[in-house]
Write an enzyme that holds these catalytic residues in place. Structure first.
Site, short mmCIF file in Angstrom:
data_model
loop_
_atom_site.label_atom_id
_atom_site.label_comp_id
_atom_site.label_asym_id
_atom_site.label_seq_id
_atom_site.Cartn_x
_atom_site.Cartn_y
_atom_site.Cartn_z
N CYS A 129 0.47 -32.73 -43.40
CA CYS A 129 0.87 -31.45 -43.96
C CYS A 129 2.30 -31.64 -44.77
CB CYS A 129 1.38 -30.50 -42.91
SG CYS A 129 -0.20 -30.13 -41.98
N ILE A 190 -9.27 -42.41 -40.49
CA ILE A 190 -8.31 -41.89 -41.35
C ILE A 190 -8.48 -40.38 -41.77
CG2 ILE A 190 -8.53 -44.28 -42.44
CD1 ILE A 190 -10.02 -43.27 -44.72
#
Length: 301
Positions: A129, A190
């Site tokens: 984010c 990932i």
């Protein structure tokens, strides 16, 4: 007896197969296809302190051997999540892992503090984010920011903390070490690789956001390499993910050093993928006469 159970920072999973955040809703959406009791854990879609509308559409597009998404972490907010989604998942014999997102350190800490007394097992912190104060850079792309947010989140957390690493960095081991220094209990990696697709007939971007996160089988070799590198660099347990569609894929991650795996994009083209992978791992162990999955974790040096 074949033993498939794994331990993540003191939390015992019956098998190493989990869902990847954002690809499985919060469990209810897939429960008619998948017996959630057969999964090691369910990782929920990201949840923030307030509801987020997400990005404008179109937000998803297929690519060769994968997809791009720019959902923008649309979510109902922590209040509705605690009222609706946690009670649903508590009906099942599986671990509950809540993915947490936010736009500032305060946002993350608010959600983590709110979840401290909820019956959930682990918290996965989505550091992809944007950090508003840093001018939009993702927490997960700056080692100092990653270490700092890990330290702050740990102050409020009662459950073990998983830091989810972004692959969109020069050196993944530098990020892993920063998370470890900040007090992370587990790492997951990932997250998606930033990509772009252009619609040549409309002569514009396939996604309204222009760029999106690329996932699916196309990213697997990159993900396996990064999991291996991180396993050599830190001593934390790792949850590996990125293009896992079969038991063979999952076993690659486990042999590279992952204690558990998350299945993501495969859920879209095969809703039964998670259970098939869990069964396939067990079958492989029987064939190869491996009694305990711990014998396979990080076996490739």
């Amino acid at each position: 007896m074949i033993r498939t159970g794994v331990n993540l920072a003191g939390v015992e999973l019956k098998n190493p197969v989990m869902t990847a955040s954002g690809t499985f809703g919060s469990g209810a959406e897939y429960s008619e296809f998948v017996d959630l009791n057969r999964l090691g854990g369910v990782v929920t879609k990201g949840v923030a302190n307030v509801p987020w509308p997400g990005n404008p559409t179109p937000r998803v597009t297929e690519t060769a051997s994968g997809m791009l998404n720019a959902i923008g972490l649309q979510n109902p907010g922590i209040d509705l999540f605690c009222k609706r989604d946690i009670p649903f998942l508590k009906q099942y014999d599986t671990k509950i892992i809540v993915n947490v997102c936010g736009k500032s350190t305060e946002d993350y800490c608010e959600v983590v503090e709110r979840l401290a007394d909820e019956p959930v097992d682990l918290l996965e912190i989505n550091v992809s984010c944007p950090n508003v104060k840093e001018g939009g850079i993702a927490f997960g792309q700056n080692p100092q920011a990653l270490e700092a947010i890990t330290k702050e989140v740990k102050k409020y957390a009662k459950q073990p903390i998983i830091m989810k690493l972004s692959p969109n960095v020069t050196d993944i081991t530098e990020m892993a070490k920063a998370a470890e220094s900040g007090g992370a209990d587990i790492l997951s990696l990932i997250n998606t690789i930033t990509g772009m697709k252009i619609d040549i007939y409309r002569r514009t971007f396939a996604l309204a956001n222009k760029t999106g996160g690329m996932s699916g089988p196309a990213v697997k070799p990159v993900a396996v390499r990064m999991v291996y590198q991180v396993a050599q660099a830190v001593s934390l347990p790792i949850i590996g993910m990125g293009g896992i569609a079969t038991a063979e894929d999952a076993l690659e991650f486990i042999m590279a050093g992952a204690t558990a795996v998350s299945v993501g994009t495969a859920n879209f083209f095969n809703p039964y993928a998670t259970v098939e992978i869990a069964e396939g791992i067990e079958e492989f162990m029987k064939q190869q006469k491996v009694e305990d999955i711990s014998q396979l974790i990080g076996i490739v040096k």
